[in-house]
Scaffold this motif. Structure first.
Motif, PDB file in Angstrom:
ATOM      1  N   TYR A  92      -4.737  -5.736  10.580  1.00 47.02           N
ATOM      2  CA  TYR A  92      -4.764  -4.279  10.421  1.00 47.02           C
ATOM      3  C   TYR A  92      -3.468  -3.605  10.871  1.00 47.02           C
ATOM      4  CZ  TYR A  92      -9.805  -5.099  10.289  1.00 47.02           C
ATOM      5  OH  TYR A  92     -11.065  -5.548   9.964  1.00 47.02           O
ATOM      6  N   THR A  95       1.782   2.344   7.072  1.00 45.67           N
ATOM      7  CA  THR A  95       1.832   2.420   8.547  1.00 45.67           C
ATOM      8  C   THR A  95       3.242   2.804   9.017  1.00 45.67           C
ATOM      9  OG1 THR A  95       0.174   0.681   8.584  1.00 45.67           O
ATOM     10  CG2 THR A  95       1.294   1.109  10.651  1.00 45.67           C
ATOM     11  N   GLY A 109      -9.647   1.792   6.059  1.00 48.93           N
ATOM     12  CA  GLY A 109      -9.168   2.343   4.793  1.00 48.93           C
ATOM     13  C   GLY A 109      -9.521   3.793   4.479  1.00 48.93           C
ATOM     14  N   GLU A 117       2.095  -2.430  11.957  1.00 49.51           N
ATOM     15  CA  GLU A 117       1.343  -3.067  10.883  1.00 49.51           C
ATOM     16  C   GLU A 117       1.123  -4.545  11.190  1.00 49.51           C
ATOM     17  OE1 GLU A 117      -0.282  -1.823   8.450  1.00 49.51           O
ATOM     18  OE2 GLU A 117      -0.670  -3.529   7.170  1.00 49.51           O
ATOM     19  N   LEU A 155       0.829  -1.209   0.000  1.00 49.26           N
ATOM     20  CA  LEU A 155       0.000   0.000   0.000  1.00 49.26           C
ATOM     21  C   LEU A 155       0.868   1.266   0.000  1.00 49.26           C
ATOM     22  CD1 LEU A 155      -2.742   1.436   0.190  1.00 49.26           C
ATOM     23  CD2 LEU A 155      -2.697   1.030   2.669  1.00 49.26           C
ATOM     24  N   ILE A 191      -6.605   0.605  12.147  1.00 43.84           N
ATOM     25  CA  ILE A 191      -6.744   1.596  11.076  1.00 43.84           C
ATOM     26  C   ILE A 191      -7.640   1.003   9.998  1.00 43.84           C
ATOM     27  CG2 ILE A 191      -5.510   2.934   9.318  1.00 43.84           C
ATOM     28  CD1 ILE A 191      -2.967   2.577  11.094  1.00 43.84           C
ATOM     29  N   GLN A 220       5.057  -0.310   3.658  1.00 41.65           N
ATOM     30  CA  GLN A 220       3.833  -0.104   4.439  1.00 41.65           C
ATOM     31  C   GLN A 220       3.597   1.376   4.729  1.00 41.65           C
ATOM     32  OE1 GLN A 220       1.748  -2.412   4.911  1.00 41.65           O
ATOM     33  NE2 GLN A 220       2.922  -4.317   4.725  1.00 41.65           N
TER      34      GLN A 220
END
Ligand code: G1P
Length: 274
Positions: free
Chosen positions: A171, A232, A206, A191, A108, A204, A230
């Motif tokens: 998550y 995160t 989306g 993460e 991501l 968290i 990540q």
């Protein structure tokens, strides 16, 4: 003012095979509307009408959805069937759409970094369309709630919700100090932790608002959990400077990335219709 919203939509959607073999998972419909349209509507309602897609191979249906379909539209022109296109036509008029392709699936964080070229040097929202966020008629959408907070605080914001301890491994999980009853200043984030290493049960979901310095951070960090870049990990660097808020949003979020969540969302929306 926030104007742009990034949609990472390059993922393969392997949890929905074979349905997603030749079709983007974001085009799966909840009732008669594809998931991605719910997300774009939420962004547009929040005033984020510059829509930036980080797309990939096999995702052209998304571009076609946010364009005219000339043959179809001329064949139903003047008939009652046109009514069904009212919503999407209005959305297309209201928004602009930009696309860039993520050539490799490296996480991501990498998808968001790929969006740098179309986002540029300004704060932006991020919506993961798999996470369907529904609010009541008289309530702002989740991105709208976050945009209002951004106006006030001017820093990165993540949307969070409490999840059972046996779900935290799915998550990014935060720890934070309360500012108000639904807002925390993030002090730590991990993460996909094992339950015993999770700093809390605040996951968290989306929805993000990110300040543009996130791009330089993303560029400099190594791959993290599951060998992926990540978001995160990048946000943790901002959090260590006291620049990330976590927001307990109002509304209902359903993870449509799994068949179970997808069915739940379908049933929930069908009941709301009645
Ligand atoms: C991503 C993020 C994770 C976040 C989740 C929300 O994970 O990496 O921190 O909690 O989205 O949906 P993914 O679901 O892509 O594995």
């Amino acid at each position: 003012m926030l104007k742009k919203c990034l949609f990472p939509v390059a993922g393969y959607g392997t949890r929905f095979l074979p349905a997603t073999k030749a079709m983007p998972k974001e085009m799966l419909p909840i009732l008669d509307k594809p998931l991605i349209q719910y997300g774009v509507e939420e962004a547009a309602d929040a005033g984020l009408s510059n829509i930036c897609f980080v797309t990939g191979r096999g995702k052209r249906a998304i571009e076609d959805h946010f364009d005219v379909s000339f043959e179809l539209e001329s064949s139903i022109a003047g008939t009652g069937k046109e009514e069904a296109l009212q919503g999407i036509r209005g959305l297309i008029d209201q928004c602009s759409f930009s696309y860039t392709r993520q050539r490799q699936m490296l996480g991501l964080g990498h998808a968001i970094l790929t969006g740098k070229r179309i986002v540029g040097d300004e704060p932006f929202g991020v919506i993961l369309a798999d996470d369907l966020c529904l609010t009541s008629e008289d309530e702002q959408g989740v991105m709208g709630q976050m945009a209002a907070l951004y106006e006030q605080y001017g820093c990165s914001i993540v949307a969070i919700e409490e999840v059972p301890a046996d779900q935290v491994h799915r998550y990014g999980v935060i720890a934070g100090e309360p500012i108000t009853k639904d807002l925390l200043k993030v002090t730590d984030m991990v993460e996909k932790p094992e339950p015993e290493h999770a700093p809390s049960n605040l996951a968290i979901i989306g929805r993000y608002i990110l300040t543009p310095d996130i791009f330089d951070i993303l560029q400099g960090i190594p791959a993290g959990r599951n060998g992926e870049v990540q978001i995160t990990d990048a946000l943790l660097q901002q959090a260590q400077q006291g620049k990330v808020l976590a927001y307990k949003f109002r509304g209902r979020r359903i993870d449509c990335g799994s068949v179970e969540g997808f069915v739940e969302a379908t049933n929930y929306c069908f009941q709301r219709m009645g």
